[in-house]
Design an enzyme around this catalytic site. Sequence first.
Site, mmCIF file in Angstrom:
data_model
loop_
_atom_site.group_PDB
_atom_site.id
_atom_site.type_symbol
_atom_site.label_atom_id
_atom_site.label_comp_id
_atom_site.label_asym_id
_atom_site.label_seq_id
_atom_site.Cartn_x
_atom_site.Cartn_y
_atom_site.Cartn_z
ATOM 1 N N CYS A 132 0.827 -1.203 0.000
ATOM 2 C CA CYS A 132 0.000 0.000 0.000
ATOM 3 C C CYS A 132 0.867 1.261 0.000
ATOM 4 O O CYS A 132 1.356 1.682 1.048
ATOM 5 C CB CYS A 132 -0.933 -0.020 1.219
ATOM 6 N N CYS A 135 -0.469 4.124 2.104
ATOM 7 C CA CYS A 135 -0.299 3.967 3.557
ATOM 8 C C CYS A 135 1.156 4.207 3.966
ATOM 9 O O CYS A 135 1.414 4.817 4.995
ATOM 10 C CB CYS A 135 -0.646 2.545 4.011
ATOM 11 N N ASP A 136 2.106 3.684 3.185
ATOM 12 C CA ASP A 136 3.484 3.599 3.664
ATOM 13 C C ASP A 136 4.486 4.501 2.942
ATOM 14 O O ASP A 136 5.633 4.616 3.379
ATOM 15 C CB ASP A 136 3.969 2.145 3.580
#
Length: 309
Positions: A132, A135-136
């Site tokens: 992701c 997200c990261d």
Amino acid sequence: MTRKVIILGSGCAGSTAAIYSARANMEPLVLEGIEPGGQLSLTSNIENFPGFPDGIPGLELVENMKKQALRFGAEYRMENVEEVDLSSSPFSIRTGQETYLAHSLIIASGASAQLIGLESEKALLGRGVSTCATCDGFFYKGLEVVVVGGGDTAMEDAIYLTRFCEKVTVVHRRDELRASPIMGDRAKSNPKITFIWDSVVTEVLDPAKNAVEAVRIRNVKSNEETVYKTDGVFIAIGHKPNTGIFKGQLDQTPNGYLRVHDGYHTNVEGVFAAGDVHDEKYRQAITAAGSGCGASLECERYLESKGLI
Ligand code: NAP
């Protein structure tokens, strides 16, 4: 005993649906599935879920949601649904342990990111290997990363990651992208993105150090192997919605996502869908939570209209 509502899945969408339906006296039973907590439980730190200015570990966020649902009387069982019969109401739901009957169903079984299938990839998931970018990506400020895949997601991820990273290398197994031309062209013209064609990642180094330092890459035409230094690996080879057991019973898109209408209704009255299982577009924790709320409210109206609550 026929349940008022059974919720399939215990990620963001499932637990939000459980909080809302428990508070509406629907006495929900949540069948947690094989990945309790869903994809969030695999994500290190969530920094884009509103309400947590310092971020929150993914696992903690979903555990908190579960605790909140339990507080209002939701029941959770660690069971995986193997078969459903939606041909007539009450619906029948069979897990490895039991067969349940329910007047309504909220399907929040999510989607699973496809992985290459390497031991080293699994060992370093959440520790330098990510599925992701949204997200990261933020954790790779000023660093160099590899994106695996040649579809729209890989292009989107690669372009997104250039906001943070010094260099993004796309490793694709063919010499032609699957991505739409517009996305492909955008990635190719980005000076921070380079491509390694006809190549597959065969190992992520180094699980012994519990950190990503490089990837071993094999050219599928020449069979030549190289070790390519990198700080992180983003796997973007597609997602698979967990909808196999609904085939033939619920309408699905060509990619297997559940089709919904008027909010969160599937084509079967009394069956609702929430989260990544129907969301091909956004796939975010917050949108999943929002749809869990929406599906529960629709479900409540449905049960009310039938005089079941
Ligand atoms: P996808 O289109 O199925 O592409 C997956 C990519 O991963 C392909 O290039 C494939 O290679 C590669 N791949 C698959 N398995 C692999 C493996 N084991 N090892 C190495 N490479 C592997 O998936 P997606 O990119 O997630 O897109 C899914 C759908 O969402 C598509 O319809 C896409 O258009 C859509 N989408 C749209 C947007 C947008 O419009 N902004 C953004 C994201 C997604 P091959 O090409 O060789 O098969």
